[in-house]
Design an enzyme around this catalytic site. Structure first.
Site, PDB file in Angstrom:
ATOM      1  N   ASP A  26      -2.804  -5.057   0.507  1.00 48.58           N
ATOM      2  CA  ASP A  26      -2.115  -6.256   0.749  1.00 48.58           C
ATOM      3  C   ASP A  26      -2.933  -6.954   2.066  1.00 48.58           C
ATOM      4  O   ASP A  26      -3.204  -7.968   2.469  1.00 48.58           O
ATOM      5  CB  ASP A  26      -0.520  -6.372   1.051  1.00 48.58           C
ATOM      6  CG  ASP A  26      -0.205  -5.135   1.937  1.00 48.58           C
ATOM      7  OD1 ASP A  26      -0.793  -4.439   2.304  1.00 48.58           O
ATOM      8  OD2 ASP A  26       1.306  -5.260   2.010  1.00 48.58           O
ATOM      9  N   MET A  83       0.897  -1.219   0.011  1.00 45.58           N
ATOM     10  CA  MET A  83      -0.012   0.058   0.025  1.00 45.58           C
ATOM     11  C   MET A  83       0.910   1.213   0.018  1.00 45.58           C
ATOM     12  O   MET A  83       2.205   1.222   0.233  1.00 45.58           O
ATOM     13  CB  MET A  83      -1.094   0.110   1.112  1.00 45.58           C
ATOM     14  CG  MET A  83      -1.814  -1.157   1.258  1.00 45.58           C
ATOM     15  SD  MET A  83      -3.036  -1.012   2.699  1.00 45.58           S
ATOM     16  CE  MET A  83      -3.924   0.169   2.406  1.00 45.58           C
ATOM     17  N   HIS A  84       0.165   2.467  -0.296  1.00 46.54           N
ATOM     18  CA  HIS A  84       0.656   3.670   0.057  1.00 46.54           C
ATOM     19  C   HIS A  84       1.792   4.264  -0.946  1.00 46.54           C
ATOM     20  O   HIS A  84       2.200   5.261  -1.063  1.00 46.54           O
ATOM     21  CB  HIS A  84       1.260   3.847   1.622  1.00 46.54           C
ATOM     22  CG  HIS A  84       0.572   3.303   2.528  1.00 46.54           C
ATOM     23  ND1 HIS A  84      -0.743   3.812   2.580  1.00 46.54           N
ATOM     24  CD2 HIS A  84       0.689   2.478   3.504  1.00 46.54           C
ATOM     25  CE1 HIS A  84      -1.020   3.009   3.635  1.00 46.54           C
ATOM     26  NE2 HIS A  84      -0.031   2.309   4.174  1.00 46.54           N
TER      27      HIS A  84
END
Length: 479
Positions: A233, A77-78
């Site tokens: 995830d 992520m991110h």
């Protein structure tokens, strides 16, 4: 068959399941992380495509992929993947564990609307502060940005040609109104962007697009099969282990560490430094306590002393009371509960009697204590957990799970077989997108064993946890 693709930090995994959800085959290809400066963490998006191609080629060498009826995606992520008008990356992706944008994160977090709308502190690892950092430090690149995609959504663009994200991953950007499940114009404007820079949003179980003919032909897949929205995830792992209803939870020992609890409603509490994100299924949310280095801490220590993580942990025997050494696993800062990008890890209490096994136990204990910090933050919000399911590579260590169970005073269930992580969850979302069912597909796995807390050692671990907390308070005051 259904295919799950998980774009992780250390590699890409491709996993096939049948209509009965049994794992048929899997393949992986590794990835490396670039750290050009302290606190930086980057990857070249081209490497993601190369690793995906390698994993699919390896999978296709063992199985006929023409029977695949849907593809699901999960991913780290991110990450800030900045594309120009020709869909070319403008720079390496700034990853989830990159903390360079700590000043920008503090600037955004000081604006009350960010916590009010996102339900979260703006952490340095989130996507929004990275774009603000780019605007300030790399304006020539920032001015060329046409689209900003999360890592798995860059993979989706290659697979389908569509700019699409889904709620669980988008919730970790700092631009999503997490209750409304939509991009917010004001939050985007604060980083110099508009909705035109963003992908369309769908739910994780919806169809995001169809597989492009040239991709299908290359890997022996059928053209036009649906590609599901997928999930970040951790939300994908939750789908994989059936953590989709209030009261269900898992502990993940991956590169990072996650304590994840599903929620039926939206109940943010940003001051705890917990993440409150959308789940991968409609009308559901979740809370996460996140520590930045779990198996990453053990891998660091293994490199330091020589050997592999399994060599260090396999011979530890039954759980023992903590010794004098204390390890703080803050190798690149910490999220829950400290929101501290500057703190770094430490060994304390080393003595002549500290051998490799004693230091290994201290590393495992330090990560377990970081999970206890997360659990205390979650408990303060009113979320109650009665047991956990273990996922991630670190869950192979019986000693580590026994330590975590004892520190948290919670039983930990270990699945009987197979991989129930993010790639498996992505494959389940592919089944949903292909019309094979809904939430009932995300059922818990069969459990091989339940690891109970070692009650006789509870007091010893609690006393050491108190020393761990005092050590953090002392360490954070150092320049």
């Amino acid at each position: 068959m259904f295919l799950g693709l998980d774009l992780g930090t250390s590699g890409v995994k491709a996993l096939l399941i049948g209509d009965d959800q049994e794992v048929i085959a899997d393949a992986t290809a590794s990835l490396a992380v670039s750290r050009p400066h302290s606190g930086w963490s980057e990857q070249d998006p081209a490497d993601w495509l190369d690793a995906t191609k390698a994993a699919l080629t390896a999978l296709g060498a063992t199985r006929d992929l023409s029977a695949v009826r849907g593809v699901g995606l999960s991913g780290q992520m991110h990450g800030a993947t900045m594309l120009d008008a020709a869909d070319q990356p403008l720079r390496p992706c700034i990853l989830w564990n990159d903390t360079r944008a700590h000043a920008e994160a503090a600037n955004l977090d000081a604006d009350p609307k960010f916590r009010a709308l996102t339900g979260n502190i703006v952490f340095p690892g989130f996507t929004a502060p990275k774009l603000l950092w780019c605007q300030r430090h790399e304006p020539d690149i920032f001015n060329q940005i046409a689209k900003v995609l999360l890592p798995k959504d860059y993979l989706r663009l290659w697979l389908t040609g569509a700019y699409v994200s889904e709620m669980s991953d988008a919730a970790g950007t700092g631009w999503l109104d997490t209750k409304k499940r939509d991009w917010d114009d004001e939050l985007l404007a604060a980083t110099g962007l508009t909705c035109d820079h963003m992908p369309a949003l769908i739910e994780g179980s919806d169809v995001s697009g169809d597989l492009r003919p040239e991709i299908a032909k290359r890997f022996g897949l059928k053209p036009g099969i649906p590609v599901a929205g997928g999930a970040g995830d951790n939300a994908a792992s939750a789908i994989g282990v059936g953590v989709v209803r209030a009261g269900e939870a898992f502990v993940s020992l991956g590169t990072s560490g996650v304590l994840f609890a599903a929620n039926d409603g939206y109940a943010p509490d940003p001051d705890t430094a917990l993440h409150t994100f959308c789940h991968a299924l409609p009308g559901r949310w979740h809370q996460m306590g996140v520590i930045l280095a779990a198996t990453d801490a053990l891998a660091w220590y293994a490199r330091l002393v020589g050997g592999t993580a399994s060599q260090l942990t396999d011979g530890l025997g039954p759980l023992r009371a903590p010794g004098r050494p204390i390890f703080l696993p803050y190798l690149g800062g910490e999220r829950t509960p400290h929101n501290n990008a500057h703190i770094r890890g430490a060994f304390l209490g080393l003595e002549h009697a500290t051998d490799r096994d004693a230091a290994t136990r201290a590393v495992l204990e330090g990560v377990a204590f970081a999970f206890r910090d997360c659990h205390a933050a979650m408990d303060a919000t009113g979320t109650r957990i009665s047991r956990l399911t273990a996922v991630g590579g670190g869950a192979a260590s019986q000693y580590w799970l026994q330590a975590i169970a004892t520190v948290l005073n919670l039983p930990i269930d270990v699945p009987v077989k197979g991989d129930f992580g993010a790639a498996f969850g992505a494959a389940r979302l592919a089944m949903m997108a292909a019309g094979q069912g809904g939430i009932e597909l995300a059922h818990p796995p069969e459990i091989k064993q339940t690891i109970e807390p070692e009650r006789a050692l509870s007091d010893a671990f609690s006393e050491t946890y108190d020393r761990y907390k005092k050590t953090y308070r002392a360490l954070k005051e150092l320049p």
